[in-house]
Design an enzyme around this catalytic site. Structure first.
Site, short mmCIF file in Angstrom:
data_model
loop_
_atom_site.label_atom_id
_atom_site.label_comp_id
_atom_site.label_asym_id
_atom_site.label_seq_id
_atom_site.Cartn_x
_atom_site.Cartn_y
_atom_site.Cartn_z
N ASP A 95 0.85 -1.18 0.00
CA ASP A 95 0.00 0.00 0.00
C ASP A 95 0.89 1.24 0.00
O ASP A 95 1.65 1.47 0.94
CB ASP A 95 -0.86 -0.05 1.28
CG ASP A 95 -2.22 0.55 1.09
OD1 ASP A 95 -2.31 1.58 0.40
OD2 ASP A 95 -3.18 0.00 1.66
N ASP A 196 -2.93 4.67 -2.55
CA ASP A 196 -3.97 5.27 -1.72
C ASP A 196 -4.44 6.60 -2.33
O ASP A 196 -3.61 7.41 -2.77
CB ASP A 196 -3.36 5.52 -0.33
CG ASP A 196 -4.37 5.90 0.72
OD1 ASP A 196 -5.27 5.10 0.98
OD2 ASP A 196 -4.25 7.01 1.29
N GLU A 249 -6.61 3.74 -5.82
CA GLU A 249 -7.85 4.00 -5.10
C GLU A 249 -8.36 5.35 -5.56
O GLU A 249 -7.70 6.37 -5.35
CB GLU A 249 -7.61 4.01 -3.59
CG GLU A 249 -8.92 4.09 -2.83
CD GLU A 249 -8.78 4.64 -1.42
OE1 GLU A 249 -9.65 4.37 -0.61
OE2 GLU A 249 -7.80 5.35 -1.14
N HIS A 323 -11.24 -2.45 4.15
CA HIS A 323 -11.03 -2.02 5.54
C HIS A 323 -11.70 -0.67 5.85
O HIS A 323 -11.59 -0.20 6.97
CB HIS A 323 -9.53 -1.92 5.79
CG HIS A 323 -8.91 -0.85 4.94
ND1 HIS A 323 -8.81 -0.98 3.57
CD2 HIS A 323 -8.41 0.37 5.24
CE1 HIS A 323 -8.26 0.12 3.08
NE2 HIS A 323 -8.02 0.96 4.06
N ASP A 324 -12.32 -0.04 4.85
CA ASP A 324 -13.00 1.24 5.08
C ASP A 324 -14.51 1.09 5.04
O ASP A 324 -15.23 2.10 5.15
CB ASP A 324 -12.61 2.25 3.98
CG ASP A 324 -11.16 2.68 4.07
OD1 ASP A 324 -10.61 2.69 5.19
OD2 ASP A 324 -10.57 3.00 3.02
C1 NOJ Z 1 -7.95 5.52 2.06
C2 NOJ Z 1 -7.62 4.41 3.00
O1 NOJ Z 1 -8.17 3.22 2.50
C3 NOJ Z 1 -8.16 4.82 4.34
O2 NOJ Z 1 -8.12 3.77 5.27
C4 NOJ Z 1 -7.36 6.01 4.80
O3 NOJ Z 1 -7.90 6.51 6.01
C5 NOJ Z 1 -7.40 7.14 3.77
N1 NOJ Z 1 -7.20 6.66 2.45
C6 NOJ Z 1 -6.34 8.17 4.05
O4 NOJ Z 1 -5.07 7.64 3.79
#
Ligand code: NOJ
Length: 551
Positions: A95, A196, A249, A323-324
Site C-alpha cells: 500500500d 492510496d 484507489e 477495511h473502510d
Molecule cells: C484511504 C484508506 O483506505 C483509508 O483507510 C485512509 O484513512 C485514507 N485513504 C487516508 O489515507
C-alpha cells in the site's frame, strides 16, 4: 493483459493473526497462516500499510516508507514472508500512501524546523487577509482541512486527519521521492502496488474556495494532471516490468477517468477501485445516515460501470468489502436468514464479472459486523469524529450510535475469527479491537463444514479455467426483472450468463431458449433446472456456460 485471471486477497495485518500476544496482528502471524491463504488459491495479497507510523489512521499516516513498524515485525520478517509467498506462487501488493505523510515524517519535521526544501514538499499557505483559513475546504474526516503550521502563522493542508499532511505533487522532488519509494520495494521483489487516494494528488497550485453549494472535493479530484503524474510514476518505477499489478484507489472518480487510468494504451495503472456502488445506502449522498440500500440504483451502477469499462477497454477492481467499509453481508445480504447464500451471491456476482476480484480478509468465511454496544468499543478516528458531529447536529446519543454502528470502518477491521474461543484465536493477549460473533463464524468451523470458503475456491478455479470469465466482455441482462442482477459475458464463441437473486424471496423470469443447451458451471440452488422459465430461490446464483456462439 496477463492478470485477468488473477484474484487478489486483501489482508489487514493489524487484525489477521497475532504471533506475540501483544493484541496486534503481525508479519510472523501471517507467516504462521500461509497454509490457510494458499488453500484459497489466491494469486496476490494486498497488505494494508505496516510501515513505521504513529497509527493515528491505522498506518495511513506514514513516518518512514522504507521501514517496517516494529509493532508488525522486522525487515527480515518481511523478506521471509515475500520468499515464502513466492514459493507458494502468491505475489505481494503493498500500500503506497503517497498523497500525504504523517506529520511525524522527517520531511514534515524538517519543514517545521524551517528547511525550505521540505517546506516546498507540502501545501503551506497564509491565511486570507481577513484571518480566515486559506480555503473553505473540509477534511474528509470531518472539520476543516487546514491546521496551523507550527508558530509560523501559516497553515498546512490535510485532506484527511490533521496528522496527515498533503504532499505537493507539483514539486518534482516529491514525484522523484514517490518513485524512489516504489523502487525501494520493487528491489525487494514486490510487484504489486495499491496507491492510496491517488486521484486527489492533482490539487491546483493556486488553491481557491469552493463556491457556495459546491463540495470542495470537486476542485481537486481527477484533475488532468493526475494522469500525467501517474504516467510519469509508471515510467520511473512499476511500469518497467511487464508483470507488475497496480491499482489506484480513486475516490469519487468518473467512468471516463477510470477508463483513462486503466486503458493499457495510456500506460497508467492496471485497474482502479471506484466506490459508487458502495454509496447506494447513503441518504442524500451522506455516509453518516442509516438507510436500506437501493437495489435498482446498485444494479444500474454495476451495469453502467461493467459495460462502460468493457467498452472503453479499461479494467476495474471488483469488490464488496475493504477495511473502510462495513461488511457487505450486513448491507446487501440477509445475515439472519440467508447468511451463507447471501455470501455466495455476493461472491459469484463479482467473481464471474469483468475485472479483478478482491476478497477482503474474513469475507471468505462470511464474517459480519461486530455487535458493539458502546462508543468505547470503537477505535477508528473517523467514527469518533462522526459521532461527535452527529451529536452536534442534534442527533440523540442512541441515534448517533446506531449510525456509527452501521457505518464504522471498524466493522471490517475486527480480528480474523480463527475459532470460537474468547479472542477468536487471534491473540493470547487483549485484542486491539474486539471480535463479537466468533461462536457463529470462524475459520475452524467453516473449514470443517462450511459452504462459503469452498464456494470461493470454486469461483477462483473457474476464473482460471474459463477464458470468458477472465477476458470476456460484459453486457447487462434482465434489467426488467426485480431483484435480478444478471449479465452476459462473451469471448469469441464462448458465453456465460450469470444470474443472481439479491432478494430474500424467490424470483421467476425467462431466459432465451438457446441458453438451455448450456452447462451450469456453478450454482447454489440444490436441484436447479435449466429451462427457459427460471425460478431462483432467495439469494441464489447460477452461471451458465456455452461455447457454441456465432456472431
Ligand atoms: C484511504 C484508506 O483506505 C483509508 O483507510 C485512509 O484513512 C485514507 N485513504 C487516508 O489515507
Amino acid at each position: 493483459m496477463d492478470f485477468a485471471d488473477k484474484v487478489i486477497y486483501q489482508l489487514y495485518p493489524k487484525s489477521f493473526y497475532d504471533s506475540n500476544g501483544d493484541g496486534i496482528g503481525d508479519l510472523r502471524g501471517i507467516i504462521a497462516k500461509l497454509d490457510y491463504l494458499q488453500a484459497l488459491h489466491i494469486d496476490m495479497i494486498w497488505f494494508n500499510p505496516f510501515f513505521v507510523s504513529p497509527q493515528n489512521d491505522n498506518g495511513y499516516d506514514i513516518a518512514d516508507y522504507r521501514r517496517i513498524d516494529p509493532r508488525f515485525g522486522t525487515m527480515a520478517d518481511f523478506e521471509e514472508l515475500v520468499r515464502k509467498l513466492r514459493a507458494a506462487n502468491i505475489g505481494v501488493m503493498l500500500d503506497m500512501v503517497l498523497n500525504h505523510t504523517s506529520t511525524a515524517h522527517p520531511w514534515f519535521q524538517r519543514a517545521l524546523a524551517g528547511d525550505k526544501k521540505y517546506q516546498a514538499y507540502y501545501y503551506l499557505r497564509d491565511p486570507k487577509p481577513n484571518g480566515d483559513l486559506p480555503t473553505n475546504w473540509e477534511s474528509k474526516f470531518g472539520g476543516v482541512a487546514w491546521a496551523p503550521f507550527g508558530d509560523t502563522g501559516k497553515y498546512y493542508l490535510h485532506l484527511y486527519d490533521k496528522t496527515q499532511a498533503d504532499l505537493d505533487w507539483h514539486n518534482p522532488d516529491v514525484r522523484r521521492e514517490a518513485a524512489d519509494i516504489v523502487n525501494f520495494w520493487r528491489d525487494k521483489g514486490v510487484r504489486g502496488f495499491r496507491f492510496d487516494v491517488l486521484n486527489v494528488i492533482g490539487k491546483d497550485e493556486q488553491l481557491v474556495d469552493a463556491p457556495a453549494g459546491v463540495e470542495s472535493k470537486t476542485l481537486y479530484t481527477d484533475t488532468p494532471v493526475v494522469h500525467q503524474y501517474i504516467k510519469e510514476l509508471a515510467a520511473a518505477s512499476f511500469g518497467q516490468e511487464d508483470d507488475s499489478i497496480t491499482v489506484g484507489e480513486m475516490s469519487s472518480t468518473s467512468l471516463p477517468n477510470a477508463i483513462g487510468y486503466t486503458n493499457p494504451a495510456n500506460k497508467e495503472l492496471s485497474m482502479v477501485f471506484q466506490f459508487h456502488h458502495l454509496k447506494t445506502d447513503y441518504e442524500d449522498g451522506n455516509k453518516w445516515t442509516r438507510a436500506r440500500y437501493d437495489f435498482d440504483y446498485l444494479r444500474q451502477l454495476l451495469h453502467d460501470w461493467g459495460e462502460g469499462i468493457s467498452a472503453g477497454d479499461g479494467w476495474q477492481a471488483l469488490f464488496w468489502n475493504n477495511h473502510d467499509q462495513p461488511r457487505a453481508l450486513n448491507r446487501f445480504g440477509n445475515i439472519d436468514h440467508y447468511r451463507v447464500r447471501s455470501a455466495q451471491v455476493l461472491a459469484a456476482s463479482i467473481h464471474l464479472s469483468r475485472g479483478t476480484p478482491y476478497i477482503y480478509m474474513g469475507e471468505e468465511i462470511g464474517m459480519s459486523d461486530p455487535d458493539y454496544t458502546s462508543m468505547q468499543d470503537y477505535v477508528d478516528i473517523e467514527s469518533h469524529n462522526a459521532y461527535a458531529e452527529l451529536l452536534a447536529a442534534g442527533k440523540t446519543a442512541d441515534e448517533a450510535f446506531a449510525i456509527v454502528h452501521a457505518k464504522s470502518r471498524d466493522n471490517s477491521r475486527t480480528p480474523m475469527q480463527w475459532d470460537s474461543s474468547q479472542n477468536a484465536g487471534f491473540t493470547t493477549g487483549t485484542p486491539w479491537l474486539k471480535p463479537t460473533n466468533q461462536d457463529l463464524v470462524n475459520v475452524h468451523d467453516e473449514l470443517e463444514h462450511g459452504r462459503i470458503f469452498n464456494f470461493y475456491q470454486r469461483l477462483i478455479t473457474l476464473r482460471k479455467r474459463y477464458a470468458v470469465i477472465a477476458r470476456g466482455d460484459y453486457r447487462a441482462f434482465g434489467t426488467d426483472v426485480d431483484w435480478l442482477y444478471a449479465y452476459k459475458r462473451r469471448l469469441n464463441q464462448e458465453g456465460l450468463l450469470v444470474l443472481n437473486n439479491f432478494a430474500d424471496h424467490e424470483i421467476k423470469f425467462t431466459i432465451p431458449d438457446d441458453w438451455c443447451g448450456g452447462k451450469v458451471i456453478i450454482d447454489n440452488v440444490p436441484g436447479f433446472q435449466l429451462q427457459p422459465e427460471i425460478t431462483l430461490p432467495a439469494f441464489s446464483t447460477v452461471a451458465i456456460y456455452r461455447n457454441d456462439l456465432n456472431d
